[in-house]
Write an enzyme that holds these catalytic residues in place. Structure first.
Site, short mmCIF file in Angstrom:
data_model
loop_
_atom_site.label_atom_id
_atom_site.label_comp_id
_atom_site.label_asym_id
_atom_site.label_seq_id
_atom_site.Cartn_x
_atom_site.Cartn_y
_atom_site.Cartn_z
N ASP A 13 -3.03 1.23 11.35
CA ASP A 13 -2.23 2.05 10.43
C ASP A 13 -1.94 3.48 10.90
O ASP A 13 -2.11 4.44 10.13
CB ASP A 13 -2.90 2.09 9.04
CG ASP A 13 -2.98 0.73 8.38
OD1 ASP A 13 -2.53 -0.27 8.99
OD2 ASP A 13 -3.51 0.64 7.25
N LYS A 111 0.37 -5.80 6.71
CA LYS A 111 -0.54 -6.24 5.65
C LYS A 111 -0.25 -5.50 4.36
O LYS A 111 0.31 -4.40 4.38
CB LYS A 111 -1.98 -6.01 6.10
CG LYS A 111 -2.24 -4.56 6.41
CD LYS A 111 -3.63 -4.34 6.93
CE LYS A 111 -3.83 -2.89 7.26
NZ LYS A 111 -3.61 -1.96 6.13
N CYS A 156 -9.05 1.07 5.63
CA CYS A 156 -8.55 -0.04 6.45
C CYS A 156 -9.37 -0.29 7.71
O CYS A 156 -9.54 -1.44 8.11
CB CYS A 156 -7.08 0.17 6.75
SG CYS A 156 -6.09 -0.01 5.23
C1 VGL Z 1 -5.11 2.57 3.53
C2 VGL Z 1 -5.39 3.13 1.33
C3 VGL Z 1 -4.29 2.39 0.99
C4 VGL Z 1 -5.60 2.70 4.94
C5 VGL Z 1 -4.01 1.81 3.21
O1 VGL Z 1 -4.81 2.49 5.89
O2 VGL Z 1 -6.80 3.04 5.12
N1 VGL Z 1 -5.80 3.21 2.59
N2 VGL Z 1 -3.60 1.73 1.93
#
Ligand code: VGL
Ligand code: ZN
Length: 213
Positions: A13, A111, A156
């Site tokens: 991410d 995802k 994540c």
């Molecule tokens: C994430 C919160 C919501 C992350 C993704 O990448 O850690 N955290 N969506």
């Protein structure tokens, strides 16, 4: 020694909405980019993930009347943190950081695309039963050790690390190549859970020093 088949780097991410100024900004999240670029050179096999939500996603506080970001809510699959609207499919905020240079990355796992289920983990959605297919892919290509970097350490990255262990891989989290959200003690809890599961904590220097000597 990082091996071409057994070792896979999973970059989690690295997207604009998690960068300073982004919709769900992670403090100093941008600092992971050069660290990841450098350490990724040691790996011939890299997989990227991308948080990728429909605008109607259940994890967005804005989709629940009267709820505010960072509150929690009970959903059919359990407790869910309600987040600001972030990483909406095909928006600038969902794009990977343009300075991330990992040309050998082979696969991007998107995802969180199911409207009613979140997915912090790159392996299993938050209902804890729906697989993304990543475990099967990694087994298929002969992976044994998964090294994790990216955002956020306590969501994540941690959930992916725990599920990678659960799937039978050796797992290492590269601590200085990650940054955390740290909501109500979530970072300490995540490290505790990872320690308990046998996830090892390493530094990017352990990798880059080994590769250059
Ligand atoms: C994430 C919160 C919501 C992350 C993704 O990448 O850690 N955290 N969506
Ligand atoms: Zn998300």
């Amino acid at each position: 020694m990082i091996k071409p088949v057994e070792d896979v780097l999973l970059v989690v991410d690295v997207q604009y909405d998690f960068m300073p100024g982004g919709a769900l900004a992670v403090a100093r999240g941008d600092e992971v980019v050069p660290v990841i670029n450098r350490l990724a050179r040691a790996f011939s096999h890299v997989v990227l993930t991308q948080d990728w939500h429909p605008r109607s996603h259940v994890s967005f506080a804005a989709n629940h009347a009267g709820r505010a970001p960072f509150e929690t809510m009970t959903l059919p699959y359990g407790e869910q943190v309600l987040w600001p609207v972030h990483c909406v499919q095909d928006t600038e905020g969902a794009a990977l950081h343009r300075d991330l240079h990992v040309p050998q990355a082979r696969l991007v796992v998107r995802k969180g695309h199911h409207e009613h289920v979140d997915s912090y983990s790159a392996f299993l959605e938050a209902d804890r039963v729906t697989p993304t297919g990543l475990a099967g892919y990694l087994r298929d290509v002969g992976a044994q050790r998964i090294w994790l970097a990216g955002l956020a350490t306590d969501y994540c990255v941690a959930w992916s690390a725990l599920d990678a262990r659960e799937a039978g891989f050796e797992v290492r989290v590269i601590e200085d190549a990650c940054r955390a959200i740290d909501l109500n003690g979530s970072l300490a809890r995540a490290w505790q859970d990872m320690d308990d599961a046998g996830v090892k904590r390493v530094s990017s220097q352990d990798i880059t020093a080994r590769e250059t000597t």
